[in-house]
Design a protein around this motif. Structure first.
Motif, PDB file in Angstrom:
ATOM      1  N   LEU A  49       0.905  -1.207   0.067  1.00 43.22           N
ATOM      2  CA  LEU A  49      -0.005   0.143  -0.044  1.00 43.22           C
ATOM      3  C   LEU A  49       0.626   1.152  -0.088  1.00 43.22           C
ATOM      4  O   LEU A  49       1.834   1.403   0.582  1.00 43.22           O
ATOM      5  CB  LEU A  49      -0.705   0.148   1.252  1.00 43.22           C
ATOM      6  N   LEU A  50       0.487   2.170  -0.888  1.00 41.79           N
ATOM      7  CA  LEU A  50       1.186   3.370  -0.920  1.00 41.79           C
ATOM      8  C   LEU A  50       0.476   4.587  -0.527  1.00 41.79           C
ATOM      9  O   LEU A  50      -0.878   4.761  -1.046  1.00 41.79           O
ATOM     10  CB  LEU A  50       1.872   3.604  -2.397  1.00 41.79           C
ATOM     11  N   VAL A  51       1.000   5.544   0.431  1.00 41.88           N
ATOM     12  CA  VAL A  51       0.128   6.576   0.703  1.00 41.88           C
ATOM     13  C   VAL A  51       0.922   7.613   0.206  1.00 41.88           C
ATOM     14  O   VAL A  51       2.183   8.054   0.212  1.00 41.88           O
ATOM     15  CB  VAL A  51       0.455   7.001   2.236  1.00 41.88           C
ATOM     16  N   SER A  52       0.353   8.156  -1.039  1.00 43.29           N
ATOM     17  CA  SER A  52       0.856   9.454  -1.782  1.00 43.29           C
ATOM     18  C   SER A  52       1.096  10.531  -1.136  1.00 43.29           C
ATOM     19  O   SER A  52       0.693  10.612  -0.108  1.00 43.29           O
ATOM     20  CB  SER A  52       0.131   9.525  -3.077  1.00 43.29           C
ATOM     21  N   ALA A  53       1.713  11.546  -1.670  1.00 41.88           N
ATOM     22  CA  ALA A  53       2.226  12.676  -1.040  1.00 41.88           C
ATOM     23  C   ALA A  53       0.891  13.630  -0.388  1.00 41.88           C
ATOM     24  O   ALA A  53       0.233  14.087  -1.083  1.00 41.88           O
ATOM     25  CB  ALA A  53       2.907  13.712  -1.991  1.00 41.88           C
ATOM     26  N   TRP A  54       0.912  13.575   0.952  1.00 37.98           N
ATOM     27  CA  TRP A  54      -0.153  13.894   1.565  1.00 37.98           C
ATOM     28  C   TRP A  54       0.244  15.104   2.175  1.00 37.98           C
ATOM     29  O   TRP A  54       1.042  15.163   3.156  1.00 37.98           O
ATOM     30  CB  TRP A  54      -0.690  12.931   2.622  1.00 37.98           C
TER      31      TRP A  54
END
Length: 462
Positions: free
Chosen positions: A126-131
């Protein structure tokens, strides 16, 4: 009490800190640039226009049916409704920026191994993109602006419905007046044709002169010209109503109604401050001002650091079958801080543009208030004078009818000339036309006052 040992107080302190970092100016409603009262201080008893449904204001069943059809089919109103949906979607987009975006990723690769052959690598996770962590309220300001834009489109839909209801009512009243003018003109033309026939007989028998015959013929042709003009005007008004309805209205759209039997309730004018609260177009202009004010907060926040967070969790394996069994799990967190150093004046120009946009929105809001004030003042001026004008016009028509009767008796007795009789006929025709037109103006002014006071936008009950 130690703040560090109390999670609740710690959370409240963090929330207060984040709220204090908002760059958005405090919104203050501009002072209304209009007098505190109307020039015409007259007020009547009754329900305010904004709470009076159009079904209650318009009692004629034919007119009610036409308004209901327009609310279903009118393309301008349909565009206004679609604008609401678009603004709602834009708000959802802005609001989504406040939350992290999580994606699933699966990849595989083959590369030459150092000892010869190839090595396979498979990854999944799982990847949390630039937040962006919104420390300075940039995203919150943009979200606030999107909310205001959405509310403005909703008010715009109400304003469009308000104008549509009034336009359909006025177009229908024009059709009713057209039918009355056509009936009057046909009756006048028939009377003049009979008078022309009698004048020809008198001329042929030598009783009257050719001058009398030519004058009678001219008067008859003038009535025929008026008839063609009225037929054309009726067709134009019918086409206008068709555009408003979004479909062809019934051929007998007027429903054989008579202007003299139509009544519309009087609505109290109230105070200008009340009208400004109730009119959707004024509220729309204010919401656009709120949105412009919020955009200033986003422009100010652009000068401060932007903190983003990218994170990922997943597993890697040399074999696809062992990816979720014997794979190697790992977690990566990559915070990033971006501080503007040199942007060739872009941020300053953005802030300057946001400030100018707010000034424009203030001017547009004030203009909306002034336009609303003028519309109500104009309608009140019409209410104060048109009723008296109609009474006087009725008296003129009655006097001209008596004059025509006396002129006919004098001409038949040989006391007066035929020219006097023709002048009396012309004056009576003009007086009756003005009588119908004044009655139309009075009814349409009542519709104008109802709309100007904020009536006509409530939801129809289908």
């Amino acid at each position: 009490m130690n703040l560090k040992t109390n999670p609740r107080l710690l959370a409240l302190a963090a929330a207060a800190l984040l709220a204090g970092c908002s760059m958005m100016p405090v919104y203050e409603r501009p002072q209304a640039p209009v007098p505190a009262g109307w020039d015409d201080a007259s007020a009547t008893e009754g329900a305010p226009a904004a709470v009076l449904d159009w079904q209650q204001f318009f009692a004629n069943d034919n007119l009610r049916g036409l308004i209901a059809t327009a609310l279903r089919n009118n393309r301008d109103l349909r565009v206004a409704v679609l604008n609401i949906e678009q603004a709602r979607a834009q708000y959802d987009i802005r609001n989504a920026d406040r939350f992290p975006s999580v994606s699933g990723a699966v990849s595989g690769s083959r590369a030459p191994a150092s000892g010869g052959g190839t090595a396979s690598t498979y990854t999944a996770g799982l990847l949390v993109s630039a937040w962006e962590i919104d420390f300075f309220g940039r995203i919150a300001s943009l979200s606030e602006a999107a909310v205001a834009q959405y509310l403005a489109t909703e008010e715009g839909r109400k304003a469009a419905q308000m104008s549509l209801v009034a336009s359909v009512a006025n177009s229908w009243l024009n059709l009713v007046a057209d039918e009355e003018l056509l009936a009057l003109t046909r009756q006048t033309l028939a009377t003049r044709e009979e008078s022309l026939r009698l004048t020809r007989l008198r001329f042929d028998s030598g009783v009257s002169s050719e001058l009398d015959f030519q004058q009678a013929q001219s008067l008859t042709e003038s009535a025929r010209v008026a008839l063609t003009q009225q037929q054309r005007q009726r067709a134009l008004d019918f086409n206008t109503l068709r555009l408003l309805l979004g479909e062809a209205p019934p051929a007998d759209a007027s429903g054989k109604a008579a202007l003299a039997t139509l009544t519309l309730p009087d609505v109290p004018a109230g105070l200008p401050s009340d009208v400004l609260v109730r009119r959707p177009d004024v509220r729309q202009a204010e919401q656009l001002l709120v949105a412009a004010n919020a955009n200033i907060g986003a422009a100010r926040a652009a000068f401060f650091p932007r903190i983003t967070l990218t994170a990922g969790i997943g597993t890697a394996s040399n074999e696809l079958s062992g990816l979720f069994k014997g794979g190697s799990w790992g977690l990566t967190v990559a915070p990033q801080l971006l501080q503007p150093i040199f942007d060739a004046g872009r941020n300053r120009a953005g802030l300057r543009s946001a400030n100018v946009s707010r000034d424009i929105a203030v001017a547009q809001y004030e203009k909306a208030i002034q336009s609303a004030f003028r519309e109500v003042s104009d309608a009140l001026a019409g209410r104060a004078t048109l009723a008296d004008q109609l009474t006087a016009q009725n008296n003129v028509a009655q006097a001209e009818a008596v004059r025509l009767r006396l002129s006919t008796l004098r001409y038949e007795s040989g006391v007066s000339s035929f020219l006097e009789l023709l002048d009396a006929q012309r004056s009576l025709f003009a007086a009756r036309q003005a009588q119908i037109q004044t009655r139309l103006q009075l009814l349409q002014n009542q519709v104008l006052l109802y709309r100007a006071l904020g009536g006509g936008w409530s939801e129809p009950s289908m």
